[in-house]
Structures are given as structure tokens and as C-alpha cells.
Design an enzyme around this catalytic site. Structure first.
Site, PDB file in Angstrom:
ATOM      1  N   ARG A  90      -6.952 -27.203 -32.917  1.00  0.00           N
ATOM      2  CA  ARG A  90      -6.705 -25.817 -33.333  1.00  0.00           C
ATOM      3  C   ARG A  90      -5.247 -25.438 -33.115  1.00  0.00           C
ATOM      4  NH1 ARG A  90      -9.643 -20.188 -31.407  1.00  0.00           N
ATOM      5  NH2 ARG A  90      -8.130 -18.856 -32.468  1.00  0.00           N
ATOM      6  N   HIS A 195     -14.099 -13.629 -43.843  1.00  0.00           N
ATOM      7  CA  HIS A 195     -12.808 -13.203 -43.272  1.00  0.00           C
ATOM      8  C   HIS A 195     -11.856 -12.660 -44.344  1.00  0.00           C
ATOM      9  CE1 HIS A 195     -13.045 -15.451 -39.169  1.00  0.00           C
ATOM     10  NE2 HIS A 195     -14.057 -14.659 -39.403  1.00  0.00           N
ATOM     11  N   TYR A 239      -9.057  -9.467 -41.011  1.00  0.00           N
ATOM     12  CA  TYR A 239      -8.306 -10.681 -41.362  1.00  0.00           C
ATOM     13  C   TYR A 239      -7.404 -10.484 -42.580  1.00  0.00           C
ATOM     14  CZ  TYR A 239     -10.767 -13.563 -37.975  1.00  0.00           C
ATOM     15  OH  TYR A 239     -11.243 -14.106 -36.816  1.00  0.00           O
TER      16      TYR A 239
END
Lengths: 419, 419, 419, 419
Positions: A90, A195, A239
Site C-alpha cells: 500500500r 468511492h 473521495y
């Protein structure tokens, strides 16, 4: 009734246990299988979960296993919450784009693109196991990027899959909180992708939100401009900051000393220390900081509706199937659905705000290419996906970025490196 | 048969006269009305055109007027080539965005957005005049941004309109030149918008182009990557450089001392000096430098096909009408059509390259918002258009940019400044 | 350039020879292969054709063969005109339905349904041979029911196929004849299926037909009500008499002593006697009575447009591909197209008359079921097709009728009788 | 909370009173307005209803009025159950077609066509009154032909309208009864129009019906062939007998001494005698014979879901809105919906059985023409509707029939007889 949690070594697992205890009357689970390929994390989480379940008086058999087929067999619901490559990957997802002046964003950005490529082969394995070991079961997915993952699951498998995110139901929660009404009485059309959604045509028990109320509600979402919300007549997904305020966000990210992945990595160390502490039978404070985003509420709402055949309005990622005419029928969208035992079906909607269908089309096009690339391992398809991502939007940049990221993810992308 | 040229004070006019002389057998024009609101430019151009027509042995009555209705009356074809605000405004269109780190681009970029807002009210006046004075006539438009302008003409009027650009037929010309075949034998599906199109499914007399041939052809387009062309299996519009190589292009533009508008402004001074020189009866060298892009060839091809009822394959900007399913029926696209006396009808096409429908949707959404804003003068619609333009893609930036540009164009946007 | 005629033992063959002679400048055929499985008929026809070609000064090699692959090999155009089961079967197609009080109609009625089931396997053999022996060739089909046959060819093969009928271009011929204009200047939108179409939005060199003109033209079609034509604003296919005047037509058919098939059978006896007479080198009078319906004109128009890459507006049976929104994309419709070397593409159309889309949908649904049944030999699919045919429209009747017809066609339907 | 019943002089009214008593906890009605233009029938029904409500312990104010606006004002739900022209007209609707050898059928046949023309102007008056007097109210319509009526209401007004028929939910009731399962657990996709639907993809708590079960269920519907049901994989609306068994049904009707309207007329005489008898406070036996078809159950289910904002799966007549691609978006279909306070929205469905979309398109085309004709009074539109009705399907017959019916309904069709 058995539920299996795949990737149970996640720090989110206790939240789900807590929720299952809370609703045990409505969802009478008798066995929970905790499965993870990381036996160390699994041991920590399952140890804690056993103590926690006991404390919550959830009388259920808790099984802990590293064998996927064993976990899946006999389950009614399979809940994957996996993170292929862990938080280390990540961090790459966030930092490599940033090093080139781009927002990484681990779900909707180029970071999410790499996460999709890593994660989808593992999701396909789970789907295969379901086909063999639990063909009537439902997958309740909240592994991200859930939109792209469910695109693959719907296009390449025939398992039953509910792809969830609290972002779909959040507009109801916000209206409820800000205006002091019952969340169940808030309904809306919702258009977009995971999102990346717009709630519009919002009603409270059948009457439309006033402009004043919308403004009040929009002002409560601190990541995107309330003014923009009101102009569009929608509640924006938080988002969408990465699209509508990308320059400001980019500057902010460039200033941060640690990426979100790095912060989480540290947090998790603390959490796992607490999990491993046999004295903790209740949620440790470290876990509370992590946040859960309401995933467990959404997941259990959906399971309950399916299990009890309760007609329920919800927001889920499903194939479009004609609801939004400018998207292909098989394009997975995040939209309002009716859930009951017979499945999850989108309900038709008013046309979305006239300004946003193009952006959604562009991102969906990117998502569908990414889905195909993840399954086929085709370099060019992946490159075309990244090139046409609106946060990249440049062939030269996309190529350089993709090559860097491929290199960094070499161990997790066998399809792209096969001879 | 009468043709009228609106905005005849343009330096493009002689090119059209030349072409009309060349094809006089097929298109027997008896009268040409040259109309402009700028009587000084008009005088220069019409003076030269008279000498030029004589030299070319084009026996036609040349009328010069500043009265729109007079020019339009009795015409079979009305050809607008107007530039509201002149090259001064064009320079703003290019430089204001650049000052904020954005590509201006006077047709497909934010520059084109401002040009559309300025130009559309004037085009509506021409359409009104046609309705009154020549209801059966065809408008042959090559005023830019032709895609957005024809969106407005199709949505808000019912005049017959052919919105042209040589960019649609250029792929045939390039294949012809590079591979040494007859341009008429090159056919293709073409998908996209004006200055933003992709020619695919390319055939020469029915047989498909080989990959090798495509590569050869694509290498001849020097503004966009041949590698990208081949990966997509298309010939790319040269204007796609602003999307696929935007970072490189931006840097190049930032380095240039003069914008294209400034260069053209200087060029035109020289050209008009030559026009005003009564000794010139042939195209002056200054004009040859200006370039014409093949507009006159396309315009006369279309007029000839309509006039003679010759079935002719061409590429024109027309309402989509179901050819590309993910775009609204009324969305004007640049695509392959059949032209004859009964009108211009798109022909159906193979699905476009799978990577590009999203980008086109996003730009088309922007174009449709711009079209609406230009007609209504609505600030918010215009702002939403600019916000969702992929080369802007940021609400905060769009707002700042729009406010600056509005200020600079105040004299040309009465609809936006009405009380 | 080689053309092959499959089913050349048909009495239509000389008409095609005649036409090829007429247009030999535009379509320079060097070899014609006459193929039939009935060597006796083939001998008669090819004997005559050789004499006839000589007389017409058509210098071409005429080959006569019973070998399909030989005929197909090296051909640019393959023209099937087969009649599986011959006129004997046609008589059954007409008389069995009539015995139950139904119109048989050998193309659009239950008779055409049986003809489709018999014919399609043979057409698939031709397609197979083309795939092996002439993959770039075009099939120019005028075997009936051409709509259902081309539905199968488009759905189950990838050969290039132009499915023709003079019924599509006939409205232009009628307008031309009645109003004294050039047929080429008559254009229209045309909606429907083979032998079931509506020409609307009719123009002559771009100007619309007046109501008075339409009435005059419609009055010239003697099989359907001119009043109905005018109310719908269309020129109706003459075959629509079976739908709009079915009761009158039925009574008329019930009174006739001989079915059309029986009449043709007798006519053909005479024709073949003449073919076999070595003294005839010109079209015998018996043949003139047979009529040809303009097939050869349409067929050679299409071949010429493809061969010479001449953009040509025409009417052909092609997959709908979005032109009519209420029909599936793959539904073959008879509609206006652009033909050139790169293929045959429908052009978009105005919405069809508001009263008729439902009838066309119902017949198309029947056709698609029939196409599937013919390929699979599935009894139930065939029964559902016949049940939903508007001229049958009754499950009990359909079942009885289908069983009778199956029995009568046993020798020609191996797929339905396989164990 | 007030409910108004328009056409309350109907013998169906007591059934609704009974149901409202049964569910008074969930739907707390305080006032019921009984409205009719026939004061004599109204008096009889309202007299009885007062006694009946008392007996059922339904504590509600019962108002009786002939003033539409008064009835509508302040209502939350308006329930029209009108019969313009009464049973006398119904008898014409049945007998005039029969005299020409056609099935009349007062909802889906030519009889329903005339009923629509008579009824729609009255429904428009109710809608007008709602707009003025109760703009937020819902119309709960079960006046027939409910499909055509709601087509008009959706196309020409913007009132909120739920167009109901027990035929949509009946498949669940039948499965429940035959297989002994809970009706609420039976879900399906349902495709078609009012009185012309197909339930398919049938599940019981998420598992599909077996073929054996389907056969058992289909055998319970005695008006249509179970064999056909199984071949199609559906439960057929009983009204489909008029399409699939039209010849048998026609013969049966031709033998009957009295039409259904005549039988009902006699029945009603007896019922009203009983209503007028002050001793009856309970449902008289005469009423039980009349049958109610479950309308009151469906109506109160829908009102309850709306009133309480309970997400509820149901079957309602609603605009298609993309669910079935081959029908226009505004075409009202009878299909599965989600109901709650925010309205009624169709849910997406699997593609319908491949054999039946054409028939439904043809009937829907007829319905849309009828809707338009009823509002405009246009003779030709009405004639085109009847001509294209599959049970008529002949222009000559349609014209003769329409003229006869117009004559018989002269007093009820002012729009068709205006100068």
C-alpha cells in the site's frame, strides 16, 4: 449457519464479531471460520476474537484455519477482507505516484489500480473455491477496490456477490445526523462508482430535501466543497476530493511526512500487540483509533436481508443492467438496489446530474480495462487503463508510472511476468 | 445558384473561391455573397477575390455586403467562417489558461470553451436569418469549435447544418499519401468528436490495413505517438496530443515566446497588405504560409454531394442517433455519414476501441454543458462544463479560470452579464 | 472475376445472365459457375444460358457443375437461388395452412416458416464452403425467406452476406414511375422486415413527397389500401396485404382452384421444354410470363457497388445494430444502407411510423425463433415461433399445424427427426 | 389520514372497507370519502358501508358526496374504481366484437379499447382535481384497463399514481397455495402488461422452482395450457387465454347465452337490493358471488408500504424506464417494483422468455396508440390502434368495428364527436 471471513488476520475482524453479537437474533450464526494465509496475524486475531465473542455472549463456534477450501465449505456467507502484499505494498501504491507528481490514492487512484492487479487473482481463487465448496453461498465483499473486484467477479465468474462499501449508505447517515431524522427514512437515487458516487433526488419519507437542508448536509462533508454539492444538487462522496480538488489535495499529500499506509502500519503494530495480550477481552483503544467506516453495519444489514428474505433498499455495487443508459449493461456501478433472498437488483433511477456522467464514464472505462488486465495479465490493456485514468491522463506519464509500479510489485503479479 | 460566405473578411475566403473555380462544372454557382460585419476587412478580401475569380475564369457574380439577411436570402448554401472577437480574443483564449499552468487550445481546450461562448450567439443569428430568408438552404459550417456549435444548432434550431472539419477525412488522405493508394478507396469507422477522433477498422477497397501499414501511417502523424496509435489500432487526430502528451505539450507551450494567435495576427497583417495591393490577382505568398487545412475541399465535396444527389461517404459532425450507444442520441459526434440530397445520415459502426469511450464521454459531457451555457448564459452550467473538462478537472481551478476569462471577454458575452 | 450461381437450375438464371450482359462494362465477369444438385434442370438451364450469352455477346466462361466447392472456389460473388424440396414442397407450404383456415404465404406466412426450416441447412452448407473456398467472397442472397436466412447467416457464420429483395427498392421504382422522376433521386427511410416493410420520410432530391403525391403513389400499389398508406404516411410492401387485409385475402385464396405453387409448377414445365429446345437462343415467351421481380437488377447493383467501391444508397437486409431501438442489435431488418467495398452498413433513420413498431417486433420475434429452430432442430423453439406468428397466434392451432407440416416435410428436416 | 373512493357506488366498495378494518393498526385511516356521480348507487353503498364499518369496529368518519373536489381535498390516497357508462356499455364492449366474430374482452380486447376511450377523460378529471386539491396524494388506481389508464396518467399528468391489479401478485399466491409455502417468500421477474403478463425466474426464498413444481403450479391455472407454461418456463396470466387459445375461447363465447356483463348486471341488481336492506350489516351472500379478485389486498398493501415507508417488493404498472430494452422508456409495463415512501421504482430483471417480447411489443404499441387517441379524440390514431391489436389485426375489420362501437358509445365520447 456458517460465515467465513477470508483475510481474517485483518484488524477489522473484531468489528464484525461485535456486530454479529449485536444482531444475533436476526442472523443466527452458529459457526465462524477465520481464514488467513498469514498464520501469525491469524493467531493473534482469532485469539482475541475468541475472548471477545465470549465477553459479548456470542455463542458461536470460532474456527481458525489457513485452508481456504475448509473455510468456504458449508458457509452461507463468505466475507473476504484481504490485502495482498499488506501495508508495505500500500505504501508503494501511495508513494510511487506521488514521486511523479500524481495522487496515489489506494482505491480510486493509480494506487487502487495496482491494488486491483494484485488482489484480483486472489479473489478469483476464493470464487473458484466457492464454486466447488459452497455454490449457493453469497460472497459479501468489502475488499478494495470493491468496484473493480466485483466487475471481475460479475464478468468472469457466476458466484453470487454483494460488493459493499459504507460510502453508498453514508448519505443517509449524514442526512440523519445533520437533520435529526431516521436514517431509514432517507432515500435517494445514487449514481457512480465505488468511492466516486453522487446521491441525488434525496427524500425524507417521500418529501424532497430543501436547498437549505442540502447545504447544511453538504457542509458536514469536510473533504469536498459544499458549494459544489449544492450547485450539482447532490451529496458527494468524500473521495471526490481527489477529482474536484486535486491540486489542493496533491499539495497537501506532498507536504505530509507519512503516507496513510505508513500511519496504518504503525497503528497496526500497536493493535496486534494488544490482540496478543491475553488480558484484552474487549476492544483495545488502539483499535478504536483505526476506524472501521461502518463496514460491519453494511455487511450485516445485507446478510440479514438475504437470510431473512426481508425486502430492503440498499446501495451496493452491481452490474448496471440498463439503469444508466450511457454505461454498458455489465458495468458495475454503485447504486440503489432491492435486496432479498432472491438476490440484489438495481432499481431504476432518475437521470443523474447532467454534469457528471462523462467523468463516471471515463473512470468506469478505466475500471473495466483494469479488470480485464488483472485477469489476463496483458501489459497493453493495463497501460491503456492507466493512460485513460483521469488522474493520470497522459500516455508518457502512464507508461513511466506503470513500469515503475510493475517493478515494485513483481512478486505479486505472476500473470504479468509469465513467459 | 447562390452561395453566401459569412465572415468573408477571413483570409480563408480566397481558398474557397479557388476551389469553386476548380469544380465549377460540378457545382454551377452563379452568385457568391461575401458578408462580414468588419467592412474594412471585407473590402480588402472582396477586392482581391474579384481579381482572383477573374484570373481563375470563375464567372460568378460577387456581392459584398454587411447585411446578413441580404447575404442569406436566396442562398442554397451558407458558409459561416466567423471569428467573434478576432485574433485578440484568441490570444486571450490561449494565454489566460497558460498563465495558470493549463493548455489553452483554441478548439478543444478551455480556449475553445471561451470561443464557443463568444461565437454561438452569432451563429444563432445566422440560423435565425436562414429560417426567415432561406429555410431550405444548408449551412456548411467550418467555424470552430464546430462540434459545440453544431451541438447548439441541432439542439436549438431546425436548420439543415453540415458541420465540417478536414480532420474527419484526413485519415484517408494520410493513408493515401503514405501508402500510395487512392484516398477514395480508404474507408473507416471513426469515433469521437471534432478535433478528438479515432479512425479505426480502416480498409483499402475492402481489405483491412495490416499492422505494418498502420504503423507506417501512424508514424506520419508527428504530433501523437505512433506506438500509442498501434496499441489502440487507430489513426489518432493530431489534436489528441493535448490529451495523451499533455505534459510535454504544456512544457513546449510554456517555452514559446508567442502564442499561435500572436503568430497568426502578424501573418494576417502581411496578408491583408497583399490583399489591398491591386496588383495581386493571384494568391500572395503570405497567404500560402497561413495554410488552410483542406477546409475548402471538404466544404465543396459536401456541397457537391448534396447539390447533385450523389451518394457519398464522408465524415461530418452529426447527432449520434444511436450509432454509439453510450452517448445520448442528440450528442453531436464526428463520424462517418452518407450524404446525398436527402441529407446527412450517420452510418452504423463497429464498437470503438475499448479504451477510449470514457474519454470521449467526458469531453462530450463538457461540450453539451458548454452548448447549453452558451445559449442560456447560465454561470453555473458554464462553470460545471469547465470543471469537468479533462484538461481542467478541478473545481477550484475551473472557478478561478472562468472568472478571469469572463472578465477578459466581457464585451462579447452579453448573456452572462445581463441583469 | 468469377461469379457462381447456386441453384442455377432455377428458371431465374437467364434473367441474371441477361443483366450481366447489360452491365458488363461495370462488372467485368470472366467466369460464371452454374451449380445445381439437380443435374437435369442444370443441363437444361446451362444449355440455354450458353446460347443466350452468346446471343447477348457476353464473353464469359460458363461452367456447369454439381459440385458446390468447385463452384464456390475462386468466386468473388456467390449467388444462391435455391428451392429445397422444389415446387412440390411449396404447394404443401401453401395448402396445409389453408386447409386449417390460415393463409400459407410462402415467404412471410407459416409457409415461409416451413421453407425456412428446409432451406437453412442448405444455406449453412454454402456458407461452410465459402469459409473454406472463398473466404473473402460476398454471398448475394435472394433465396427466400431472405430475412430469416440472413438472420441465421449473421448469427451463426461470419461470411459476408448481402440479403436482397427488390421489395426494398420498389418504393423508389413506384415513385419514379407514377410521378415521372428519376428513381435514383427518390430516397426514404425504410423500416421493417423482408416482405414486410414501410417506406416513410420519402423525398425526391431532398424535398418531401406531398400528401397528394403519396396518395397517387399508394393508389398504384393494388394489393394494399391506399387509404391506409396515407393514414400511416408510408408506402406499404405489397405483402402487407396478408396482415392488413387478411380476411379478404383468405377468402380469395380459399376460392382459388390452384395455389400459386401449382401455377408455377405448370409454368415451369413449359419453360423447361423451351430451355431444352436448342433453337431457342433468346428468352422464350414462357419465361416472360414467370416474372422476375427485378431481382437481377438489385443483385447486380449491389455487386457493382461493392466491386467498384462506389458509395451507393440501397435497401438490404442487415443486422439492425441500433438503428431501430426496440429491436435487438442482431435482428436483421430490411432498411436503408450504404454499400461500398468496405461492406454494407445501415444508415440511421427517423423513428418509424408510431403505429407499426409492435407488429414488426412480433414478426421479428417469430423470425428469430425460426432461425434458431432451423439451426438447432429444436421442436419447442419451432413451435413457439409458429405460435407467436401473428397470422397463427394460437397455441392449439400452431401445434396441430406444425405437426402436420413436419410430417409432410419429413424428408427435408433431418435435424428435427434425428434420434 | 383520509382516503377517498371515487366511484364508490361500485359493489367493490365494501370489500375495501373490510380490508381497511382488518389492517387498521398499520394504516390508521380516520376519514373515508365515498364519492360517486350516481347518487342512488352511492346512497345504497354508503348506507351499507356505515353499518358494515360499525360491525367491523372500524372507527372512521364516512363521508358521502357527489362532489369530486370535496372528496379529493385533504386525501392521502385517492382510489378510483369507476365504470363510465356502467354495465350497459360493458355489454356493448363484449357483444359488438362478438357479432363480428371477434373476442370482445372488456380489458385486453377491443372491448377494453372502448372502455379506455370512455374512461380516460374521467380519470383526467380526477387527476386535475388531485393537482388542485391534493398535490402530494397518491392515486391508487384499480379502474380498468389499468395499464392504458396509467399510460395516460404518466404521459399527460404528473400526479403520483400506483396502477394496480391482483394479476401481478397472483403468481405468488398460486405458488403459495399449490406448494404450501409463504407467499412473501415467492419472488419472480415479471414481464408484460396488465392482464397479459409472464412471471419467470421464479424463486422460493432464493431457490429456483423445479420444473416439476412449475408444472404443478401451472396446472392450477385452468384457463391456459400448463404445457405451454412449462415450455415457456413461466406462470401465465389467465387472460393470456384470449391470445393462446383464442379459437377455443371464441367458440365458447359464441355459445354462451349471456355475456359476462349481462351476468354481472343481474347480480348487481340483487346486491343493491341487499345493500338497500337496512337489516344487512354484514356482507350479503349476493356480494360473495360477485368476487373481488384480491384488489383490496393489493391496494392496502401498497398504501401501507407507502404510508409506513416499508421497503416492499410488489408488482405494479409503471413506466418501463429501461428495464425491458425493446420497449420505450415511457411504456407502462406490469413488472416488479420496490415501493416505499419515496415512490414506486421498477427493479431490473433478467431478459424475458425469448418467445414473447414481440407479442408484448405489439400489444403495448396498441395500448400507447389507444392512450393517445383517448386524450386527443383523434379518429385515425384510434383506428390505427384497433387495426394493430393482435386480436383484430385487419384494417377492414378494424374500421367496420370501430365505426359500430363509436356509434354505440356516442354519448360517452365527446372528444370524438366535437366539431
Amino acid at each position: 449457519m456458517k460465515i467465513s471471513i477470508i483475510g481474517a488476520g485483518s484488524s477489522y475482524t473484531p468489528e464484525l464479531i461485535e456486530k454479529l453479537a449485536e444482531i444475533k437474533e436476526r442472523l443466527p450464526v452458529t459457526k465462524i471460520s477465520l481464514m488467513d494465509i498469514d498464520s501469525k496475524r491469524l493467531e493473534a486475531v482469532s485469539g482475541f476474537c475468541k475472548r471477545y465473542a465470549k465477553k459479548l455472549d456470542l455463542q458461536v463456534k470460532l474456527e481458525s484455519t489457513t485452508d481456504l477450501d475448509k473455510a468456504v465449505s458449508g458457509s452461507s456467507f463468505i466475507c473476504p477482507q484481504i490485502r495482498v502484499g499488506g501495508n508495505i505494498c500500500r505504501i508503494n501504491d501511495e508513494k510511487i505516484p506521488l514521486s511523479m507528481g500524481l495522487i496515489g490514492q489506494e482505491t480510486t487512484g493509480p494506487g487502487g489500480f495496482m491494488k486491483a492487479l494484485r488482489t484480483i487473482p486472489a479473489m478469483m481463487e476464493i470464487a473458484d473455491s466457492m464454486k466447488k465448496n459452497a455454490p449457493d453461498a453469497w460472497m459479501i465483499n468489502y475488499t478494495n477496490p470493491t468496484g473493480i473486484i466485483s466487475q471481475v467477479l460479475h464478468d468472469y465468474t457466476d458466484i453470487k456477490c454483494a460488493a459493499l462499501c459504507s460510502g453508498g449508505i453514508r448519505p443517509a447517515w449524514i442526512v440523519s445526523e445533520v437533520l435529526g431524522v431516521n436514517a431509514k427514512d432517507v432515500k435517494y437515487d445514487i449514481f457512480g462508482l465505488n468511492h466516486l458516487n453522487y446521491a441525488y433526488n434525496i427524500t425524507i419519507k417521500g418529501r424532497s430535501l430543501t436547498k437549505h437542508e442540502l447545504n447544511k448536509v453538504a457542509s458536514d462533508v469536510d473533504t469536498v466543497s459544499a458549494e459544489l454539492s449544492v450547485k450539482l444538487g447532490v451529496i458527494l462522496s468524500g473521495y471526490l476530493q481527489y477529482y474536484y480538488h486535486r491540486n489542493t489535495v496533491l499539495k497537501k499529500l506532498q507536504k505530509e511526512k507519512k503516507s496513510r499506509g505508513e500511519v496504518v502500519l504503525e497503528m497496526e503494530k500497536e493493535i496486534f500487540k494488544d490482540f496478543n495480550n491475553p488480558e484484552f477481552a474487549d476492544k483495545p483503544p488502539s483499535l478504536k483509533k483505526r476506524g472501521g467506516g461502518g463496514y460491519s453495519t453494511v455487511a450485516t444489514d445485507v446478510m440479514t436481508a438475504i437470510y431473512n428474505n426481508n425486502d430492503t433498499w440498499h446501495v451496493v455495487n452491481v452490474p448496471n443492467n440498463g439503469v444508466f443508459k450511457f454505461l454498458p449493461d455489465n458495468a458495475v456501478v454503485e447504486t440503489a438496489v432491492l435486496i432479498n433472498s432472491s438476490g440484489i437488483k438495481p432499481v431504476t433511477a432518475e437521470p443523474p446530474p447532467k454534469a457528471v456522467w462523462g467523468l463516471i464514464s471515463m473512470v468506469k472505462n478505466y475500471e473495466m480495462l483494469t479488470a480485464e488486465a488483472a485477469v489476463t495479465g496483458d501489459y497493453d490493456t493495463a497501460l491503456m487503463a492507466l493512460t485513460h485514468h483521469p488522474l493520470v491522463g497522459d500516455y508518457d506519464v502512464a507508461k513511466k508510472l506503470f513500469d515503475k509500479m510493475l517493478e515494485a510489485n513483481k512478486d505479486y503479479l505472476p500473470l504479468f511476468f509469465k513467459k
